[in-house]
Scaffold this motif. Structure first.
Motif, PDB file in Angstrom:
ATOM      1  N   LEU A  41       0.822  -1.205   0.000  1.00  0.00           N
ATOM      2  CA  LEU A  41       0.000   0.000   0.000  1.00  0.00           C
ATOM      3  C   LEU A  41       0.862   1.263   0.000  1.00  0.00           C
ATOM      4  O   LEU A  41       0.487   2.275  -0.580  1.00  0.00           O
ATOM      5  N   LEU A  42       2.034   1.162   0.626  1.00  0.00           N
ATOM      6  CA  LEU A  42       2.951   2.310   0.598  1.00  0.00           C
ATOM      7  C   LEU A  42       3.429   2.586  -0.827  1.00  0.00           C
ATOM      8  O   LEU A  42       3.570   3.726  -1.233  1.00  0.00           O
ATOM      9  N   TRP A  43       3.665   1.522  -1.585  1.00  0.00           N
ATOM     10  CA  TRP A  43       4.099   1.687  -2.970  1.00  0.00           C
ATOM     11  C   TRP A  43       3.052   2.427  -3.782  1.00  0.00           C
ATOM     12  O   TRP A  43       3.352   3.073  -4.772  1.00  0.00           O
ATOM     13  N   VAL A  44       1.790   2.312  -3.399  1.00  0.00           N
ATOM     14  CA  VAL A  44       0.734   3.050  -4.089  1.00  0.00           C
ATOM     15  C   VAL A  44       0.638   4.464  -3.529  1.00  0.00           C
ATOM     16  O   VAL A  44       0.525   5.444  -4.263  1.00  0.00           O
ATOM     17  N   ALA A  45       0.709   4.554  -2.191  1.00  0.00           N
ATOM     18  CA  ALA A  45       0.465   5.839  -1.540  1.00  0.00           C
ATOM     19  C   ALA A  45       1.558   6.868  -1.827  1.00  0.00           C
ATOM     20  O   ALA A  45       1.275   8.048  -1.996  1.00  0.00           O
ATOM     21  N   VAL A  46       2.808   6.408  -1.912  1.00  0.00           N
ATOM     22  CA  VAL A  46       3.908   7.345  -2.104  1.00  0.00           C
ATOM     23  C   VAL A  46       3.811   8.080  -3.449  1.00  0.00           C
ATOM     24  O   VAL A  46       3.848   9.312  -3.483  1.00  0.00           O
ATOM     25  N   PRO A  47       3.659   7.369  -4.589  1.00  0.00           N
ATOM     26  CA  PRO A  47       3.526   8.095  -5.850  1.00  0.00           C
ATOM     27  C   PRO A  47       2.315   9.032  -5.872  1.00  0.00           C
ATOM     28  O   PRO A  47       2.404  10.145  -6.404  1.00  0.00           O
ATOM     29  N   VAL A  48       1.196   8.607  -5.294  1.00  0.00           N
ATOM     30  CA  VAL A  48       0.005   9.456  -5.273  1.00  0.00           C
ATOM     31  C   VAL A  48       0.298  10.736  -4.495  1.00  0.00           C
ATOM     32  O   VAL A  48      -0.028  11.845  -4.935  1.00  0.00           O
ATOM     33  N   THR A  49       0.952  10.578  -3.339  1.00  0.00           N
ATOM     34  CA  THR A  49       1.290  11.740  -2.513  1.00  0.00           C
ATOM     35  C   THR A  49       2.212  12.695  -3.263  1.00  0.00           C
ATOM     36  O   THR A  49       1.986  13.908  -3.294  1.00  0.00           O
ATOM     37  N   ILE A  50       3.227  12.135  -3.901  1.00  0.00           N
ATOM     38  CA  ILE A  50       4.179  12.971  -4.635  1.00  0.00           C
ATOM     39  C   ILE A  50       3.484  13.709  -5.778  1.00  0.00           C
ATOM     40  O   ILE A  50       3.674  14.910  -5.973  1.00  0.00           O
ATOM     41  N   PHE A  51       2.630  12.991  -6.483  1.00  0.00           N
ATOM     42  CA  PHE A  51       1.905  13.600  -7.611  1.00  0.00           C
ATOM     43  C   PHE A  51       1.014  14.753  -7.140  1.00  0.00           C
ATOM     44  O   PHE A  51       1.053  15.856  -7.699  1.00  0.00           O
ATOM     45  N   VAL A  52       0.239  14.507  -6.084  1.00  0.00           N
ATOM     46  CA  VAL A  52      -0.679  15.537  -5.580  1.00  0.00           C
ATOM     47  C   VAL A  52       0.096  16.754  -5.075  1.00  0.00           C
ATOM     48  O   VAL A  52      -0.246  17.896  -5.386  1.00  0.00           O
ATOM     49  N   GLU A  53       1.175  16.505  -4.342  1.00  0.00           N
ATOM     50  CA  GLU A  53       1.995  17.611  -3.833  1.00  0.00           C
ATOM     51  C   GLU A  53       2.597  18.410  -4.990  1.00  0.00           C
ATOM     52  O   GLU A  53       2.632  19.644  -4.959  1.00  0.00           O
ATOM     53  N   ALA A  54       3.055  17.708  -6.019  1.00  0.00           N
ATOM     54  CA  ALA A  54       3.677  18.372  -7.172  1.00  0.00           C
ATOM     55  C   ALA A  54       2.660  19.271  -7.870  1.00  0.00           C
ATOM     56  O   ALA A  54       2.959  20.430  -8.194  1.00  0.00           O
ATOM     57  N   VAL A  55       1.448  18.759  -8.093  1.00  0.00           N
ATOM     58  CA  VAL A  55       0.402  19.550  -8.747  1.00  0.00           C
ATOM     59  C   VAL A  55       0.072  20.784  -7.905  1.00  0.00           C
ATOM     60  O   VAL A  55      -0.055  21.898  -8.415  1.00  0.00           O
ATOM     61  N   LEU A  56      -0.019  20.575  -6.608  1.00  0.00           N
ATOM     62  CA  LEU A  56      -0.350  21.661  -5.677  1.00  0.00           C
ATOM     63  C   LEU A  56       0.704  22.771  -5.741  1.00  0.00           C
ATOM     64  O   LEU A  56       0.382  23.955  -5.909  1.00  0.00           O
ATOM     65  N   ILE A  57       1.955  22.365  -5.654  1.00  0.00           N
ATOM     66  CA  ILE A  57       3.041  23.340  -5.645  1.00  0.00           C
ATOM     67  C   ILE A  57       3.114  24.080  -6.985  1.00  0.00           C
ATOM     68  O   ILE A  57       3.226  25.309  -7.037  1.00  0.00           O
ATOM     69  N   TYR A  58       2.985  23.311  -8.058  1.00  0.00           N
ATOM     70  CA  TYR A  58       3.007  23.909  -9.401  1.00  0.00           C
ATOM     71  C   TYR A  58       1.909  24.966  -9.520  1.00  0.00           C
ATOM     72  O   TYR A  58       2.126  26.085  -9.976  1.00  0.00           O
ATOM     73  N   THR A  59       0.709  24.626  -9.070  1.00  0.00           N
ATOM     74  CA  THR A  59      -0.444  25.519  -9.183  1.00  0.00           C
ATOM     75  C   THR A  59      -0.251  26.789  -8.353  1.00  0.00           C
ATOM     76  O   THR A  59      -0.504  27.891  -8.825  1.00  0.00           O
ATOM     77  N   VAL A  60       0.213  26.585  -7.135  1.00  0.00           N
ATOM     78  CA  VAL A  60       0.408  27.733  -6.245  1.00  0.00           C
ATOM     79  C   VAL A  60       1.430  28.698  -6.858  1.00  0.00           C
ATOM     80  O   VAL A  60       1.221  29.913  -6.917  1.00  0.00           O
ATOM     81  N   LEU A  61       2.559  28.152  -7.353  1.00  0.00           N
ATOM     82  CA  LEU A  61       3.602  29.003  -7.909  1.00  0.00           C
ATOM     83  C   LEU A  61       3.133  29.681  -9.194  1.00  0.00           C
ATOM     84  O   LEU A  61       3.367  30.869  -9.402  1.00  0.00           O
ATOM     85  N   LYS A  62       2.442  28.932 -10.034  1.00  0.00           N
ATOM     86  CA  LYS A  62       2.065  29.464 -11.340  1.00  0.00           C
ATOM     87  C   LYS A  62       1.024  30.575 -11.213  1.00  0.00           C
ATOM     88  O   LYS A  62       1.068  31.557 -11.931  1.00  0.00           O
ATOM     89  N   PHE A  63       0.080  30.416 -10.306  1.00  0.00           N
ATOM     90  CA  PHE A  63      -1.042  31.364 -10.256  1.00  0.00           C
ATOM     91  C   PHE A  63      -0.968  32.319  -9.063  1.00  0.00           C
ATOM     92  O   PHE A  63      -1.935  32.998  -8.758  1.00  0.00           O
ATOM     93  N   LYS A  64       0.170  32.377  -8.417  1.00  0.00           N
ATOM     94  CA  LYS A  64       0.215  33.187  -7.188  1.00  0.00           C
ATOM     95  C   LYS A  64      -0.007  34.679  -7.465  1.00  0.00           C
ATOM     96  O   LYS A  64      -0.431  35.409  -6.578  1.00  0.00           O
TER      97      LYS A  64
END
Ligand code: CUA
Length: 270
Positions: A41-64
């Motif tokens: 389950l960690l093998w699934v959770a880690v990529p999902v977490t990284i993906f969501v965090e990456a999208v979040l950070i990208y969005t915040v920086l791009k539209f700040k």
């Protein structure tokens, strides 16, 4: 700032993943199933977490610096993608978890109430306020405590004790004489409620000799925190000798009344 926090999170996740993956041999079949599922389950959770965090950070920086928020436009392809991706992930999680939950070494089934036959190792754990009686019904051993267990590994231990052999199925039937207690041996992956008037059975195959601490895991009154017990996993030979020693003295006798006879020779090696 955000990137640094993400880096820390990432390191922690990868670290725990590696730790879980390289964990030493599992102490029991049950613990093995649970720990392996955790890693999967960690093998699934880690990529999902990284993906969501990456999208979040990208969005915040791009539209700040955007002054005026614009309404989101419909994007059917995107919606279909995230619906299917979520479904696939949940299916994997569901299938993996079901495989473990349905395993007889993890979940109690009604069949187990009849299951233990003469060749199986069967221990009865009777909880009461506030202690345990550990019995071996098939061998007429009652209220076993560490003090009367003549096995090297049990030396220095105190209180209710279960001795079981490594490498074969062991059944634990638990019940209570008063309120609800719960039999819990974390390292062996065992947990089962001890309920008055009900006999619940769990099964596992111990895979590593050693001493495992057991607890009562259901708040049962002021003495709850005192409800400790030991599970001592020994080799088959040591176990056989232990049973022999415990049952030798009298025909159908109660082992507790003869415990002084057993205090004698040096402990067996586990
Ligand atoms: Cu027994 Cu808590």
């Amino acid at each position: 700032m955000k990137g640094k926090r993400l880096g820390t999170l990432f390191a922690a996740l990868v670290g725990s993943l590696l730790f879980a993956g390289t964990a030493a041999a599992q102490p029991s079949s049950t613990a093995g199933l649970i720990n392996e599922l955790n890693v999967e389950l960690l093998w699934v959770a880690v990529p999902v977490t990284i993906f969501v965090e990456a999208v979040l950070i990208y969005t915040v920086l791009k539209f700040k610096d955007a002054d005026e928020a614009k309404p989101t436009k419909e994007n059917r392809r995107l919606e279909v993608t995230w619906t299917i991706a979520t479904a696939v992930i949940l299916l994997f999680v569901g299938a993996a978890s079901y495989g473990v939950l349905a395993d007889p070494a993890v979940t109690h089934t009604k069949d187990m109430e009849i299951a233990p036959d003469e060749n199986d190792v069967h221990v009865e754990a009777v909880a009461y306020q506030w202690n345990w009686r550990m019995n071996y019904p098939e061998h007429n051993i009652t209220e076993l405590t560490a003090e009367e267990v003549n096995v090297k590994r049990a030396q220095g231990l105190e209180g209710p004790t279960i001795v079981v052999p490594k490498g074969q199925q062991v059944y634990f039937t638990t019940t209570s004489e008063d309120v609800i207690h719960s039999m819990h041996v974390p390292k062996l992956g065992l947990k089962q409620d001890s309920i008055p008037g009900q006999r619940n059975t769990i099964m596992t195959t111990p895979l590593k000799t050693g001493v495992y601490q057991g607890y009562c895991a259901e708040y049962c009154g002021v003495g709850h925190s005192r409800m400790y017990f030991n599970v001592v996993v020994v080799t088959q030979d040591t176990y056989d000798t232990f049973i022999e020693n415990q049952t030798q003295p009298a025909s159908g006798g109660n082992s507790t009344s003869t415990s002084s006879d057993l205090a004698a020779p040096s402990g067996l090696t586990a």
